[in-house]
Design a protein around this motif. Structure first.
Motif, mmCIF file in Angstrom:
data_model
loop_
_atom_site.group_PDB
_atom_site.id
_atom_site.type_symbol
_atom_site.label_atom_id
_atom_site.label_comp_id
_atom_site.label_asym_id
_atom_site.label_seq_id
_atom_site.Cartn_x
_atom_site.Cartn_y
_atom_site.Cartn_z
ATOM 1 N N GLY A 129 -13.180 0.171 8.874
ATOM 2 C CA GLY A 129 -12.637 -1.085 8.215
ATOM 3 C C GLY A 129 -12.494 -1.048 6.954
ATOM 4 N N LYS A 130 -12.406 -0.060 6.111
ATOM 5 C CA LYS A 130 -12.478 0.086 4.846
ATOM 6 C C LYS A 130 -10.981 0.193 4.355
ATOM 7 C CE LYS A 130 -16.965 2.115 3.853
ATOM 8 N NZ LYS A 130 -17.539 3.051 3.019
ATOM 9 N N ARG A 131 -10.677 -1.012 3.588
ATOM 10 C CA ARG A 131 -9.305 -0.877 3.195
ATOM 11 C C ARG A 131 -8.737 -0.336 1.785
ATOM 12 N NH1 ARG A 131 -6.124 -3.769 5.843
ATOM 13 N NH2 ARG A 131 -6.620 -5.610 6.985
ATOM 14 N N ASN A 132 -9.718 0.472 1.363
ATOM 15 C CA ASN A 132 -9.390 1.321 -0.019
ATOM 16 C C ASN A 132 -9.274 2.888 0.312
ATOM 17 O OD1 ASN A 132 -12.366 1.151 0.560
ATOM 18 N ND2 ASN A 132 -12.882 1.615 -1.530
ATOM 19 N N ILE A 133 -9.312 2.971 1.425
ATOM 20 C CA ILE A 133 -8.926 4.477 1.976
ATOM 21 C C ILE A 133 -7.615 4.664 2.606
ATOM 22 C CG2 ILE A 133 -9.909 6.476 3.438
ATOM 23 C CD1 ILE A 133 -12.711 5.189 3.448
ATOM 24 N N ARG A 134 -6.983 5.602 1.979
ATOM 25 C CA ARG A 134 -5.677 5.813 2.736
ATOM 26 C C ARG A 134 -5.539 7.035 3.330
ATOM 27 N NH1 ARG A 134 -5.407 0.979 1.136
ATOM 28 N NH2 ARG A 134 -4.037 0.286 -0.416
#
Length: 148
Positions: A83-88
Motif C-alpha cells: 500500500g505504498k503510494r511512493n513506489i512506481r
C-alpha cells in the motif's frame, strides 16, 4: 532519497543496472536476477526487503522486464499488499525510459510516467528506413548493412 529496484528473468537486471550507471552516474540500484539458479529460485524476500526499505519521504521505482511475467506478478502482488503510494512500478522497461525517469528527480506523477512511456514507444527505429533505403523501388536491400 530515490530508491531503485530492477527485477528480471536471468541476468538482465544486473546488465541494465550496469548500463544505467554509465549514463546517470553511480546510483544505488538494487537488482534481482531471477531464476539464474533454476526454476525454484526464490526472490520474494528481496522484493519485500526493498519495499519495506522505502520510507515515507523516498521516491522509489521498480522496473521489471515483462508485463504479466512471473517476476512482474510477484512484484505487483507485494506492492499492492504494501500500500505504498511512493513506489512506481514500470514493466516492459527499456534503458531510454529508465534514464528519463531517473534523471527527472523525485517521484513522478503517473501522468508524467505515461508521457515518457508513450515517447519511448516511438524511439525504436529500423535504421534502413532512416537511411532512405527504398525496397519498394525493386532494390534488393538484403544485407544492406553487411560489412558496415
Amino acid at each position: 532519497m530515490t530508491r531503485i529496484l530492477i527485477a528480471s528473468h536471468g541476468r538482465t537486471a544486473s546488465g541494465l543496472a550496469s548500463t544505467l550507471r554509465m549514463f546517470v552516474g553511480d546510483m544505488d540500484i538494487q537488482t534481482i536476477d531471477a531464476y539464474v539458479d533454476g526454476p525454484d529460485d526464490t526472490y520474494d524476500e528481496d522484493i519485500a526487503s526493498f519495499i519495506a526499505g522505502v520510507g515515507p519521504g523516498d521516491a522509489a521505482y521498480i522496473f521489471t522486464d515483462f508485463y504479466g511475467g512471473s517476476v512482474n506478478q510477484r512484484v505487483t502482488t507485494q506492492l499492492i499488499g504494501a500500500g505504498k503510494r511512493n513506489i512506481r512500478l514500470i514493466a516492459n522497461t527499456n534503458v531510454p525510459i529508465m534514464i528519463d525517469i531517473l534523471t527527472s528527480g523525485g517521484l513522478l506523477s503517473y501522468e508524467e510516467i505515461d508521457e515518457m512511456i508513450e515517447e519511448g514507444k516511438t524511439r525504436a527505429v529500423r535504421i534502413e528506413e532512416l537511411l532512405c533505403v527504398n525496397s519498394d523501388a525493386g532494390e534488393d536491400d538484403s544485407g544492406f548493412l553487411d560489412g558496415v
